[in-house]
Design an enzyme around this catalytic site. Structure first.
Site, short mmCIF file in Angstrom:
data_model
loop_
_atom_site.label_atom_id
_atom_site.label_comp_id
_atom_site.label_asym_id
_atom_site.label_seq_id
_atom_site.Cartn_x
_atom_site.Cartn_y
_atom_site.Cartn_z
N LYS A 11 38.17 15.23 -5.10
CA LYS A 11 39.11 14.20 -4.61
C LYS A 11 39.43 13.16 -5.69
O LYS A 11 40.54 12.62 -5.71
CB LYS A 11 38.52 13.52 -3.37
CG LYS A 11 38.44 14.44 -2.15
CD LYS A 11 37.88 13.72 -0.94
CE LYS A 11 37.81 14.64 0.27
NZ LYS A 11 37.23 13.95 1.46
N LYS A 13 39.58 13.73 -8.99
CA LYS A 13 40.55 14.33 -9.91
C LYS A 13 41.93 14.33 -9.28
O LYS A 13 42.94 14.07 -9.94
CB LYS A 13 40.14 15.77 -10.25
CG LYS A 13 39.02 15.89 -11.27
CD LYS A 13 38.84 17.34 -11.67
CE LYS A 13 37.71 17.51 -12.67
NZ LYS A 13 37.55 18.91 -13.08
N ASP A 71 40.43 21.88 -16.96
CA ASP A 71 39.05 22.23 -17.25
C ASP A 71 38.57 21.21 -18.26
O ASP A 71 39.24 20.98 -19.28
CB ASP A 71 38.91 23.65 -17.79
CG ASP A 71 37.46 24.11 -17.75
OD1 ASP A 71 36.86 24.03 -16.66
OD2 ASP A 71 36.93 24.53 -18.78
N SER A 72 37.49 20.59 -17.96
CA SER A 72 37.03 19.53 -18.84
C SER A 72 35.52 19.59 -18.97
O SER A 72 34.83 20.22 -18.17
CB SER A 72 37.46 18.16 -18.30
OG SER A 72 37.00 17.97 -16.98
N GLY A 155 30.42 12.97 -12.33
CA GLY A 155 29.93 13.81 -13.42
C GLY A 155 29.05 13.04 -14.40
O GLY A 155 28.13 12.32 -14.01
N ASP A 157 30.01 10.57 -16.22
CA ASP A 157 30.58 9.25 -16.47
C ASP A 157 29.54 8.14 -16.67
O ASP A 157 29.72 7.28 -17.54
CB ASP A 157 31.54 8.85 -15.34
CG ASP A 157 32.85 9.63 -15.38
OD1 ASP A 157 32.99 10.50 -16.26
OD2 ASP A 157 33.73 9.37 -14.53
N LYS A 175 40.05 3.30 -17.34
CA LYS A 175 39.66 4.68 -17.61
C LYS A 175 40.88 5.54 -17.93
O LYS A 175 40.85 6.35 -18.86
CB LYS A 175 38.91 5.26 -16.40
CG LYS A 175 38.35 6.65 -16.67
CD LYS A 175 37.58 7.18 -15.47
CE LYS A 175 37.10 8.59 -15.74
NZ LYS A 175 36.42 9.19 -14.57
N HIS A 180 39.60 11.07 -21.63
CA HIS A 180 40.10 12.38 -22.04
C HIS A 180 41.12 12.91 -21.04
O HIS A 180 42.17 13.41 -21.42
CB HIS A 180 38.94 13.36 -22.17
CG HIS A 180 38.12 13.52 -20.92
ND1 HIS A 180 37.51 12.46 -20.27
CD2 HIS A 180 37.83 14.61 -20.17
CE1 HIS A 180 36.88 12.90 -19.21
NE2 HIS A 180 37.06 14.19 -19.12
N ARG A 181 40.82 12.77 -19.76
CA ARG A 181 41.75 13.26 -18.74
C ARG A 181 42.99 12.38 -18.67
O ARG A 181 44.10 12.88 -18.50
CB ARG A 181 41.07 13.34 -17.37
CG ARG A 181 41.94 14.06 -16.32
CD ARG A 181 41.19 14.31 -15.03
NE ARG A 181 40.07 15.23 -15.25
CZ ARG A 181 38.80 14.88 -15.24
NH1 ARG A 181 38.46 13.62 -15.05
NH2 ARG A 181 37.85 15.76 -15.44
#
Length: 214
Positions: A11, A13, A71-72, A155, A157, A175, A180-181
């Site tokens: 959720k 993401k 995908d990360s 994750g 974080d 953020k 990265h995202r």
């Protein structure tokens, strides 16, 4: 408003993608929200890009709608780039974020601060029903903390330091600006803008040509 399927069960993401795609007039929905049940995709790729593409293409084929997947993962220099594409399975299938973080801290137990450099990597792919694929990549350099900090994110974080704050200590806006995202999604947003502009120019040229023929 056009609907894009977001191939994730996460959720947080989904919320990130909603923030990025909304300014483009795109509604981000999970397959379940759009009334579909997707088959699970085996992530057999050896790169983030390969896995993101596998997931996006699978979702697109099953729904007939544009689909976005990412995908990360975390790459830690002292661990030779691990956990990398195996970030979600680093502590075994079904492990919790806490278990993965504890394993990472254990692996880095004897590693000094100067050698705890790492980067988060995100590959995002969008698959269109016509067969077109748009893939982008974002990275964020940082280092691994000695203990979890912050209540936000998910994750790894709480362990990933950017400057003096972990990802989990940043606001959503902070953020998005450095993650990265966030960088990958900004690149995706730009790529989709350019795609739409190219389509508009092509349609205008076709209309002008038809006018001349008439």
């Amino acid at each position: 408003m056009q609907t894009f399927i977001i191939a994730t069960h996460n959720k947080k993401k989904l919320a990130e993608l909603e923030r990025i795609l909304a300014p483009l007039g795109i509604r981000a929905q999970t397959a379940e929200q759009a009334g579909f049940v997707l088959d699970e995709v085996e992530e057999t790729g050896t790169t983030f890009e390969q896995n993101a593409r596998l997931k996006a293409e699978s979702a697109m084929r099953q729904t007939g709608l544009p689909a976005v997947a990412d995908d990360s993962g975390l790459m830690v220099d002292a661990l030779g780039g691990a956990p990398g594409v195996y970030s979600a399975r680093y502590a075994g299938e079904g492990a919790t974020d806490g278990q993965r973080n504890r394993k990472l801290l254990h692996e880095l137990e004897q590693v000094p601060e100067s050698e705890r450099t790492a980067r988060f990597v995100s590959a995002v792919c969008c698959a269109f029903p016509g067969g077109e694929i748009v893939c982008v990549r974002g990275e964020c350099e940082g280092r691994i903390a000695f203990a979890p900090r912050g209540a936000g994110g998910f994750g790894y974080d709480p362990l990933f330091l950017v400057g003096e704050k972990t990802y989990a200590e940043l606001s959503d806006a902070e953020k998005d600006a450095v993650s990265h995202r966030g960088r990958a999604l900004a690149a995706l947003q730009q790529a989709l803008r350019e795609r739409a502009a190219a389509q508009g120019a092509s349609q205008s040229a076709n209309a002008a040509a038809e006018g001349k023929d008439g």
